[in-house]
Structures are given as structure tokens and as C-alpha cells.
Design a protein around this motif. Structure first.
Motif, short mmCIF file in Angstrom:
data_model
loop_
_atom_site.label_atom_id
_atom_site.label_comp_id
_atom_site.label_asym_id
_atom_site.label_seq_id
_atom_site.Cartn_x
_atom_site.Cartn_y
_atom_site.Cartn_z
N PHE A 263 0.85 -1.18 0.00
CA PHE A 263 0.00 0.00 0.00
C PHE A 263 0.89 1.24 0.00
CE2 PHE A 263 -2.44 -3.37 2.16
CZ PHE A 263 -3.48 -3.49 1.25
N GLY A 264 1.25 1.69 -1.19
CA GLY A 264 2.17 2.80 -1.34
C GLY A 264 1.48 4.07 -1.80
N GLU A 265 1.81 5.17 -1.14
CA GLU A 265 1.42 6.50 -1.61
C GLU A 265 2.67 7.12 -2.21
OE1 GLU A 265 0.88 10.75 0.27
OE2 GLU A 265 -0.43 9.28 1.26
N GLY A 414 -5.56 13.74 -19.89
CA GLY A 414 -4.18 13.33 -20.03
C GLY A 414 -3.44 13.14 -18.72
N LEU A 415 -4.06 13.52 -17.60
CA LEU A 415 -3.40 13.41 -16.30
C LEU A 415 -3.27 11.96 -15.85
CD1 LEU A 415 -5.24 16.29 -14.43
CD2 LEU A 415 -2.81 16.29 -15.06
N GLU A 416 -2.21 11.68 -15.10
CA GLU A 416 -2.10 10.40 -14.41
C GLU A 416 -2.93 10.45 -13.13
OE1 GLU A 416 2.07 8.37 -15.45
OE2 GLU A 416 2.26 10.10 -14.14
N GLY A 417 -2.91 9.35 -12.37
CA GLY A 417 -3.69 9.29 -11.14
C GLY A 417 -3.21 10.30 -10.11
N GLN A 418 -4.15 10.82 -9.34
CA GLN A 418 -3.88 11.87 -8.36
C GLN A 418 -4.52 11.53 -7.02
OE1 GLN A 418 -1.96 14.48 -9.33
NE2 GLN A 418 -1.91 13.76 -11.45
N LEU A 419 -3.95 12.11 -5.97
CA LEU A 419 -4.63 12.05 -4.68
C LEU A 419 -5.86 12.93 -4.67
CD1 LEU A 419 -1.53 12.24 -2.32
CD2 LEU A 419 -2.95 10.23 -2.74
N MET A 462 -13.00 9.83 4.74
CA MET A 462 -11.84 10.28 3.97
C MET A 462 -11.31 9.19 3.04
SD MET A 462 -9.73 12.43 2.85
CE MET A 462 -10.40 13.82 3.78
N MET A 463 -10.96 9.61 1.82
CA MET A 463 -10.25 8.77 0.88
C MET A 463 -8.95 9.47 0.53
SD MET A 463 -9.74 6.17 -0.95
CE MET A 463 -8.82 5.65 -2.39
N HIS A 464 -7.83 8.92 1.01
CA HIS A 464 -6.52 9.49 0.72
C HIS A 464 -5.74 8.42 -0.05
CE1 HIS A 464 -3.27 12.33 1.12
NE2 HIS A 464 -2.47 11.40 1.63
N GLY A 465 -5.95 8.43 -1.34
CA GLY A 465 -5.35 7.48 -2.25
C GLY A 465 -5.83 7.85 -3.64
N THR A 472 -0.56 2.70 -5.01
CA THR A 472 -0.42 1.42 -5.69
C THR A 472 -1.66 0.57 -5.58
OG1 THR A 472 0.60 0.48 -3.70
CG2 THR A 472 2.08 1.35 -5.40
N ASN A 473 -2.68 1.04 -4.88
CA ASN A 473 -3.92 0.29 -4.76
C ASN A 473 -5.08 1.29 -4.79
OD1 ASN A 473 -6.24 -1.15 -3.76
ND2 ASN A 473 -4.84 -2.73 -3.03
N VAL A 474 -5.81 1.32 -5.89
CA VAL A 474 -6.80 2.37 -6.12
C VAL A 474 -7.99 2.27 -5.17
CG1 VAL A 474 -8.13 1.07 -7.82
CG2 VAL A 474 -8.00 3.57 -8.00
#
Length: 508
Positions: A263-265, A414-419, A462-465, A472-474
Motif C-alpha cells: 500500500f504505497g502512496e 491526459g493526467l495520471e492518477g492523483q490524490l 476520507m479517501m486518501h489514495g 499502488t492500490n486504487v
């Protein structure tokens, strides 16, 4: 406790302070450095084996017992408050007010998790009664419960020496779930890690918990961290840090003979979409607010809003001028380490040297200090240079001037995944916002309206991911009570006699 804290410089492994053959020296922002034992694979092996032994009791303890342990850790941290602030400020350069607030967040989430597990809803208990006369075959009784997965490895974070480190969110949620923890301390604040470990050890003694439930291995090399991820007794890992380092550890976790959850941020630029009507009505206020959020804590927050997207025109000119003026007046700040300061300058040069980038603000600083930098690019340039959307950890912002609404949406796609992704809007912007929302929902774990993402509430909702590379885990969060579910797994019990069922699953 009012005397200055003097670290012993040892690892805490299963209730014992353990030295080593080699040491490293801390690199504080102020004050004298201290020597610390450098962790090895042997230290990690000893800690992991102790954690496995502890699991046979701690993993089967009651929710009330675990809640009492979490609260005792919070009490022991609070009792050391002055000393924690002093050494934390010395090591990281963070101001007293910031560390006191972070300490409150750390103890607050420990107490929140304690309260949450006592309620029991997180166990997601389910029961399907037997149907013995069902045709053509009877149905058995099936009950399901979330159970702890086993020992967990946790990496201390550079930018949060308390809330995301030794007794921070990953450790607290794993302990709440019933999982012993082995922490690999961050070399940027080893003294802070040690005093918090002392607090946890005090709570272990007070509550009569197996001492293997928590260990701290200090390290300034890759050996201990790699050994932790690869140890066969470690069943999951929590990590907050750089994309490069986190991805390397994630790959190790996946390459194990028994792959485990990691579980990586890892990284996020937390884009803001600045919509036209809001810019007309209050663009100057939003620009000033962005400058404050961008430079908060020297920009060393995972939710730092590093990119703003605005539609080209007079409002964009005014926004650019106001943000530039506000940032240009801000002084340099101390960064968490020399390495982070160096990486910030490398990232700043990468952005500055990209064709089509205009430099708006450049506050020069030396050594461990960093001043704000602001750049502007066209939407076309931003889309053509994916590296501009990579995180620069520190007070650096990029204003993307899209040619029209369609190009703004193209930038979003075009953005990658974000917090996080933020919308600054007024009622007249709702049609454009409605077009953006389906895109942003696929890009981020948290969406904000008319606010800045720095500051993450520790609450149930809260969702912080977010999608990779934000994490690494959506489907998981590292903040809030849902974080506990990372370290649980569902187990179904079919026709098991009630006396053999976990107490939380028996008829009540």
C-alpha cells in the motif's frame, strides 16, 4: 517530561533496545547530530519473527483490548509532547506549531481507530442461515468476518515525522486491525522515531501486550527496507514516499514467492481547475490562496496543489500576476533534508529547461532552504511534455493556460492518477464542471470544490489514495478509518460449531 531528549541510538526489537556493528549520523536542521545503529537484514529478521510470535496472541485479542492499547499509546505520546516537539523540530526544521498540530493528529487518529474498532462495524459480519430442506441440495450455514492478515511492515515518511511514521496512520490502522508492526524508521528523523517507539513500549508494558507487537529498525541504507518487504513473515507493507523508491519496493513485494499487498502512496501534483466564472468573480483571492497552499510547509505535502489549469485570456493574465506577486514576496523555508532540497532543485531545473515554459517567479535559496518557483505553459506545451505533470516535491507551481474548455478537458484526460483534484467554480461554471467531473472521478481519490487540498481530515469518509502513481492500490486509503481494512481479509466459516467461531462472529 521537560528535559531535552537524548536518543540512545538503538533499534527497538521485541521490547529490547538493540545495537549494531555499524552506525549512521543524523543530519538535523539545527542542533547536534546523534549516532544511530544502522539496521541490517538480521535486525529485520529478528523483528519479523517476534511479530509473527506476537500475532498468535495479539491477532486473537479482543477489540476492547486493542482499543485500550491504542489509547495507551496516545497517552504515552502526549506525555512526551514537549520532548517530541523539540527533537522533531531539530531534525526536520518544521516549526513548533506544525509539530504540535501533527502530534495532535497522531494521537487523535489512534483514539479514533480505538473508538471505531470498539463499534465493530468494520468487521463487515455477514451470515446466511442454513436451509436444510432446499432442493435439489441443502444449503449450509455460512458466516463471514474480516480477520487480520498478519505482521505488517511500515516505512516512516520523510514529510510527516509523527502522523505518517512510527505511530502514524499505517501503524495505527495495522494495530487496530490486530496486526503486529515492524517499522523501518526514516533516516531524516531517527530521534523522533526513537522517542515515539519509547511511548509505544510504555503502552506495551501497561497493557500486557506481547512485546513483538511492535519493533523499530533504524536505517539509512536500502538493506533494511528491502529485507522488510521481502521477509516471508511480513504479509503487507504500508509506504509513503517517492515514486522511484516506492515503485522499487512495490516491485519487490510483487516478485516475492508469495506476493503481498504493498500500500504505497507515491506521488501527486493535485491539479486545480480554475473555471471562468469563478475567475471573473474572485480570481485574485483564489490566486492568493493558491500561493499560500503551494508554499505551506515549504511545499512538502503530498496534497500540495502543484498545477493550476485556467482558460487563456484576461482572467488568466490577472491570476498569473496576482499569484506571481504573492509568491515573489515569500521567503525561503527550511526543507526536511539536504537530499529533499537537492531533489527539489533538480525538479525545478527540469521544469525550467523545458521548451515553451515561462518562468514567472524564482526565489533563490541555498543549502537546505527552498524558495517558491512559478512557471506558466500553454495547454499544448503541457500536453506535449508529460514530464511537466510529474511531482516536484516542494514549493513549485505550474500554471497551465488552456486555449478553451475543450483543451482544459483534454488536459484533464491526459493526467495520471492523483490524490486530489480541485474545482474552483461558481454557479455559472456548472456546465463545464459537469463535463469535467466524470473525468476527474477517474483520476483522483478526493475531489474538492472551492478549496485547497492541503489538510486531510482524519474521518470515516476520507479517501486518501487514488489511481497510480498516486497510490499502488486504487481501492484503499491511508487516512481515515477505512485504512484499517487494508490489513484485514475476509474469512468464511461454513458449518463451523459456534464454540469454534471467532467471538465477534458468534450469536449475540
Amino acid at each position: 517530561m521537560t528535559d531535552s531528549y537524548k536518543p540512545g541510538g538503538k533499534h527497538l526489537i521485541a521490547g529490547e533496545w538493540v545495537g549494531g556493528d555499524t552506525t549512521f549520523q543524523s543530519q538535523p536542521a539545527s542542533g547536534a547530530p546523534h549516532e544511530f545503529a544502522a539496521g541490517t537484514a538480521a535486525h529485520v529478521d529478528r523483528a519479523a519473527k517476534a511479530a509473527e510470535e506476537a500475532f498468535w496472541s495479539y491477532g486473537y485479542s479482543s477489540r476492547a483490548e486493542r482499543a485500550a492499547f491504542l489509547n495507551a499509546i496516545a497517552d504515552a505520546i502526549e506525555a512526551r509532547g514537549t520532548q517530541i516537539t523539540e527533537i522533531g523540530s531539530s531534525e526536520t526544521g518544521l516549526p513548533t506549531a506544525r509539530l504540535e498540530g501533527e502530534r495532535g493528529r497522531t494521537t487523535g487518529q489512534l483514539r479514533l481507530f480505538a473508538s471505531h474498532i470498539e463499534k465493530g462495524e468494520y468487521l463487515d459480519r455477514r451470515t446466511d442461515a442454513a436451509v436444510p430442506d432446499r432442493k435439489p441440495a441443502p444449503r449450509p450455514e455460512i458466516r463471514m468476518l474480516q480477520r487480520p492478515i498478519g505482521p505488517v511492515g511500515v516505512f516512516g515518511a520523510s514529510n510527516f515525522p509523527l502522523a505518517f511514521s512510527t505511530a502514524g496512520g499505517d501503524t495505527a490502522s495495522a494495530l487496530a486491525a490486530g496486526c503486529p508492526v515492524v517499522v523501518k524508521g526514516h533516516p531524516g528523523h531517527p530521534g523522533t522515531a526513537e522517542i515515539v517507539a519509547e511511548a509505544i513500549l510504555e503502552a506495551i508494558g501497561k497493557c500486557g501486550v506481547h512485546p513483538g507487537v511492535f519493533s523499530l529498525v533504524q536505517s539509512n541504507t536500502r538493506e533494511a527496507g528491502e529485507a522488510l518487504v521481502q521477509h516471508p513473515l511480513i504479509k503487507a507493507v504500508g509506504f509513503t514516499g517517492s515514486l522511484k523508491g516506492g515503485r522499487a519496493l512495490y516491485d519487490l513485494a510483487c516478485a516475492r514467492p508469495e506476493p503481498i499487498p504493498f500500500f504505497g502512496e507515491l506521488g501527486s501534483v493535485n491539479p486545480m481547475f480554475l473555471l471562468p466564472e469563478a475567475m471573473k468573480a474572485r480570481g485574485a483571492d483564489i490566486a492568493s490562496g493558491w500561493a499560500g497552499s503551494l508554499t505551506m510547509g515549504a511545499g512538502q505535502f503530498c496534497t500540495n496543489p502543484g498545477v493550476g489549469i485556467i482558460i487563456d485570456g484576461a482572467e488568466a493574465d490577472a491570476f498569473e500576476a496576482t499569484a506571481s506577486d504573492a509568491l515573489g514576496k515569500m521567503a525561503a523555508q527550511v526543507m526536511l533534508s539536504d537530499g529533499i532540497a537537492g531533489a527539489f532543485r533538480t525538479g525545478q531545473c527540469r521544469v525550467r529547461d523545458t521548451d515553451g515554459v515561462r518562468e514567472l517567479v524564482a526565489v533563490e535559496a541555498e543549502g537546505r532552504n527552498a524558495g517558491p518557483w512559478l512557471y506558466a505553459v500553454s495547454g499544448e506545451t503541457f500536453l506535449a511534455n508529460p514530464s511537466l505533470a510529474e511531482e516536484v516535491f516542494g514549493p513549485l507551481g505550474i500554471l497551465v493556460r488552456a486555449s478553451d474548455e475543450d483543451e482544459m478537458i483534454e488536459v484533464a484526460r491526459g493526467l495520471e492518477g492523483q490524490l486530489t483534484c480541485s474545482l474552483h467554480l461558481d454557479d455559472g461554471d456548472l456546465p463545464l464542471a459537469s463535463r469535467l467531473m466524470p473525468v476527474l472521478e477517474r483520476k483522483a481519490g478526493r475531489l474538492l470544490a472551492n478549496g485547497f487540498p492541503t489538510g486531510v481530515e482524519v474521518v470515516d469518509s476520507m479517501m486518501h489514495g487514488g489511481p497510480y502513481p498516486a497510490s499502488t492500490n486504487v481501492s484503499t486509503t491511508s487516512v481515515g478509518t477505512l485504512a484499517i481494512r487494508r490489513f484485514l481479509r475476509p474469512v468464511a466459516y461454513q458449518n463451523i460449531p459456534e464454540a469454534l467461531l471467532p467471538p465477534d462472529l458468534r450469536d449475540r
